[in-house]
Design an enzyme around this catalytic site. Sequence first.
Site, PDB file in Angstrom:
ATOM      1  N   ASN A 151      19.748   5.848  24.898  1.00  0.00           N
ATOM      2  CA  ASN A 151      19.429   4.999  26.042  1.00  0.00           C
ATOM      3  C   ASN A 151      18.740   3.757  25.487  1.00  0.00           C
ATOM      4  OD1 ASN A 151      17.922   3.706  28.133  1.00  0.00           O
ATOM      5  ND2 ASN A 151      18.127   5.518  29.414  1.00  0.00           N
ATOM      6  N   GLU A 171      22.026   2.790  30.031  1.00  0.00           N
ATOM      7  CA  GLU A 171      21.113   1.782  30.578  1.00  0.00           C
ATOM      8  C   GLU A 171      21.330   0.426  29.902  1.00  0.00           C
ATOM      9  OE1 GLU A 171      16.542   1.565  32.315  1.00  0.00           O
ATOM     10  OE2 GLU A 171      17.119   3.274  31.074  1.00  0.00           O
ATOM     11  N   ASP A 189      21.696  10.460  28.782  1.00  0.00           N
ATOM     12  CA  ASP A 189      20.373  10.602  29.392  1.00  0.00           C
ATOM     13  C   ASP A 189      20.560  11.374  30.693  1.00  0.00           C
ATOM     14  OD1 ASP A 189      17.950  10.384  30.652  1.00  0.00           O
ATOM     15  OD2 ASP A 189      17.841   8.194  30.563  1.00  0.00           O
ATOM     16  N   ASN A 200      18.087  12.777  32.415  1.00  0.00           N
ATOM     17  CA  ASN A 200      16.904  12.701  33.261  1.00  0.00           C
ATOM     18  C   ASN A 200      16.508  14.079  33.796  1.00  0.00           C
ATOM     19  OD1 ASN A 200      15.652  10.103  33.419  1.00  0.00           O
ATOM     20  ND2 ASN A 200      17.487   9.320  34.428  1.00  0.00           N
ATOM     21  N   ASP A 248      17.251  13.549  26.877  1.00  0.00           N
ATOM     22  CA  ASP A 248      18.542  13.120  26.343  1.00  0.00           C
ATOM     23  C   ASP A 248      19.196  14.319  25.668  1.00  0.00           C
ATOM     24  OD1 ASP A 248      18.283   9.933  26.538  1.00  0.00           O
ATOM     25  OD2 ASP A 248      16.369  10.783  25.883  1.00  0.00           O
ATOM     26  N   ASP A 290      12.260   2.891  25.184  1.00  0.00           N
ATOM     27  CA  ASP A 290      11.330   4.007  25.347  1.00  0.00           C
ATOM     28  C   ASP A 290      11.994   5.351  25.033  1.00  0.00           C
ATOM     29  OD1 ASP A 290      12.906   3.676  27.599  1.00  0.00           O
ATOM     30  OD2 ASP A 290      11.242   3.565  29.020  1.00  0.00           O
ATOM     31  N   HIS A 291      13.294   5.334  24.743  1.00  0.00           N
ATOM     32  CA  HIS A 291      14.015   6.514  24.267  1.00  0.00           C
ATOM     33  C   HIS A 291      14.216   6.414  22.760  1.00  0.00           C
ATOM     34  CE1 HIS A 291      15.642   8.063  28.224  1.00  0.00           C
ATOM     35  NE2 HIS A 291      15.199   6.859  28.568  1.00  0.00           N
TER      36      HIS A 291
END
Length: 265
Positions: free
Chosen positions: A7, A34, A147, A149, A218, A247-248
Amino acid sequence: MKIATYNVNGVNGRLPVLLRWLAESQPDVAVLQELKAPQDKFPEAAVRDLGYDAIWHGQKSWNGVAMLSRVGEIHETRRGLPGDPDDTQSRYIEAAVNGILIGGLYMPNGNPRPGPKFEYKMTWFEKLIEHAAGLLESKLPVMLAGDFNVMPTERDVHKPERWLEDALFAPEVREAFFRLTGQGWTDALRTIHPDETIYTFFDYFRNAYARNAGLRIDHLLLSPALADRLVDAQVDRDVRGWEKTSDHAPVWIELADKPKLRSRA
């Protein structure tokens, strides 16, 4: 064969990070989420300069998924999950690469819960489960990567008691994840690291990366034909510490060319 999911949290704004990671890690195939870029703004030339072909399903401002390959042509089979032609969010892309069918996905976040965003997440999840069942029925070597989530278990989240009301850790979301894997999918990262604390996401706030206060959201899920070829699965955790990074952290697996020989009891 090395296949990764990442991501990128903005493919153009974080393009130097993506290109550096591709050059250093050299995945054969990379699934991205993303993008935050419309269809005509994907940096195709930059990734091609590193030797990667690319397909992508962009969307202005949010969402967006892509697939990169340096091991042969990408034969796209679909974009978007079946059953909802009016879905305007770019969250799924599927293609055959080097003999493997790969579904790259970006599951809706779902917060706040309850509410329309959570309902959309659960509807989308059900469509994924239905489509995944058909992929398994094909008996082909198939992978779902991206991802999700979802933190499947308490081991996958730092201080789980703080996430009980969150859409990423909601009981119905975790139950849906296990209905998905219960079809016959193998969670590659957890298979290689069954008892370890291992995260793929670290918030930008509260010094989460330095404190190792992360989430495992992930995932790379393998059909039986691919699970028998799994050699390794790791997180490129250090990438999360780079300047102006996502941030991943990228997650990758290594597959053998042929199924591993099983020992005879």
